[in-house]
Design an enzyme around this catalytic site. Structure first.
Site, short mmCIF file in Angstrom:
data_model
loop_
_atom_site.label_atom_id
_atom_site.label_comp_id
_atom_site.label_asym_id
_atom_site.label_seq_id
_atom_site.Cartn_x
_atom_site.Cartn_y
_atom_site.Cartn_z
N ARG A 198 0.41 -6.38 12.72
CA ARG A 198 -0.33 -5.84 13.87
C ARG A 198 -0.52 -6.89 14.95
NH1 ARG A 198 -4.09 -0.72 12.54
NH2 ARG A 198 -2.63 0.30 11.10
N ARG A 251 1.93 1.06 10.25
CA ARG A 251 1.45 1.49 8.93
C ARG A 251 2.62 1.39 7.96
NH1 ARG A 251 -3.24 4.16 8.08
NH2 ARG A 251 -3.39 4.66 10.28
N GLU A 298 -7.04 -0.94 15.47
CA GLU A 298 -7.65 -1.91 14.55
C GLU A 298 -6.66 -3.01 14.19
OE1 GLU A 298 -8.61 -2.31 9.85
OE2 GLU A 298 -8.64 -0.29 10.69
N ARG A 319 0.84 -1.19 0.00
CA ARG A 319 0.00 0.00 0.00
C ARG A 319 0.88 1.25 0.00
NH1 ARG A 319 -4.87 -1.82 4.20
NH2 ARG A 319 -5.32 -3.80 3.12
N SER A 361 -10.65 -6.00 9.91
CA SER A 361 -11.84 -5.33 9.40
C SER A 361 -12.59 -6.34 8.55
CB SER A 361 -11.43 -4.11 8.57
OG SER A 361 -12.55 -3.32 8.25
#
Length: 424
Positions: A389, A275, A347, A260, A350
């Site tokens: 994560r 991130r 988070e 990403r 999801s």
């Protein structure tokens, strides 16, 4: 993608749905284009019918020795008109598609209204936050002190937002991936797949990454895209297909690298590995019957929750508000894990039900048991989990006063029986 017939039938409801996402009305402009396209299509069909009739009349006239000059002139004029319409109809089709493909999925009625994450609703909180008995550190402080988390070398190799893991932490991330895959395949019924990390434009379009989110993707010089998640290739395995109803649900999973650009995230989570431009994730995808996608959403969310419960990590399930729900999703559950070092919920998964939004873009359908009825499938996707994560969560929750990291019991068999990660 949206059903133009539904917009024609109830344009006001479509605009209300857009308003829930803070968007301006669009039904009227879409329907103007739609009316123009339908009028052009009708005109084209009428002219085609007249031209066919003229062809018969000209043939009959010539056979009878009659003068057909006037008929031939009319046929020539019709051909010119048809050429224009044959260009106009696909142009109008493309215009409608451009508008519709930029509009997000219609939210489920159960999604709470609100401008952003502040309106999200906590549905459940599971497990106790660990009382470590000392001031906890963040994952990057722990990893760097162990000599097993190296951002400087990663920056030398690739730039910012990359990491090099070594020794025990590298092994723990690998263990997490294998543990998650085993749980999703052996315990939860997902079929493991290995899929390409590069996809073509049509595949990226099918799940909604293109054209709206192209800036978030890495594009190669030959026009392919690095996948932001295995959702993209997994979901597209049914693109253009008609699946037999008896095959549903199709539950698919894969452990892949994800890429990403993190466009728009400047200044956010710049320290550590929360991130990253490249990370690994176990993705879950379901291709479901429309009547049962709600059940599958719950099944998928529980599949992710069970990983956290077996890792003995405190987490909460959150229902995202209208302003925080993703472009492709009609309803999303976020799972947030407690990070002692940050003293925050973050988070870690999801899980979204996209209903038929992606299926329409991909033309992914199913044939009902009657052998005749064909309809669009519903698609769902979720993290089961993101390895980076999960590693962060384990490090911060299992940290010891001496800086070592305890190994959760469920991971020990994947790590040769190791109970702790310590500096050499």
């Amino acid at each position: 993608m949206h059903d133009i017939r539904a917009i024609r039938a109830d344009p006001d409801s479509f605009d209300v749905a857009l308003a829930r996402r803070g968007l301006a009305p669009a039904a009227a402009s879409v329907l103007v284009l739609d009316a123009d396209r339908r009028a052009a299509q009708t005109a084209l069909q009428d002219k085609q019918a007249r031209r066919n009739a003229l062809a018969r009349e000209i043939g009959q006239g010539k056979h009878a020795g009659s003068d057909t000059a006037a008929l031939e002139a009319e046929a020539t004029a019709l051909r010119g008109d048809m050429d224009g319409l044959e260009t106009r109809v696909p142009e109008l089709d493309a215009g409608i598609r451009r508008v519709l493909e930029g509009l997000p999925a219609v939210l489920d009625a159960s999604v709470p209204d609100g401008p952003d994450e502040s309106a999200n609703v906590v549905l459940a909180e599971v497990g106790e936050k660990r009382d470590l008995g000392f001031a906890p550190k963040q994952h990057f402080e722990l990893g760097e002190a162990l000599g097993m988390m190296d951002f400087a070398t990663a920056a030398k190799l690739a730039g910012a937002r990359f990491v090099v893991l070594r020794d025990g932490l590298a092994r723990m991330e690998r263990a997490l991936g294998q543990f998650m895959l085993d749980q999703q395949t052996l315990e939860r019924g997902y079929q493991e797949m290995i899929v390409p990390s590069l996809v073509n434009q049509a595949t990226a379009y099918g799940t909604g990454s293109l054209p709206k989110f192209e800036q978030d993707l890495f594009k190669t010089t030959d026009g392919r895209y690095l996948i932001p998640t295995a959702e993209v290739p997994l979901t597209n395995t049914v693109a253009g297909e008609i699946v037999a109803e008896k095959q549903l649900p199709l539950r698919l999973t894969a452990l892949t690298d994800c890429f990403r650009s993190e466009a728009g995230s400047a200044g956010r989570d710049t320290r550590g590995m929360l991130r990253q431009h490249q990370f690994r994730k176990v993705e879950m995808v379901c291709i479901a019957h429309p009547d049962r996608s709600g059940e599958e959403h719950e099944w998928m969310t529980r599949s992710a929750e069970l990983i956290l419960e077996q890792l003995e990590l405190a987490y909460r399930r959150v229902l995202l508000s209208s302003g925080d729900t993703g472009f492709q999703s009609t309803r999303t559950h976020d799972l947030e894990v407690w990070l002692p070092g940050q003293q925050m919920w973050r988070e870690i998964s999801s899980c979204s039900n996209c209903k038929d939004f992606q299926a329409r873009r991909m033309n992914a359908r199913f044939r009902a048991a009657d052998g005749k009825t064909v309809g669009y499938v519903h698609t769902l996707n979720g993290s089961g989990l993101a390895l980076g994560r999960a590693l962060i969560a384990v490090m911060e929750n299992y940290q010891q006063a001496d800086g070592s990291i305890g190994v959760p019991e469920v991971l020990r068999s994947y790590m040769g029986g190791a109970e702790r990660i310590s500096a050499a």
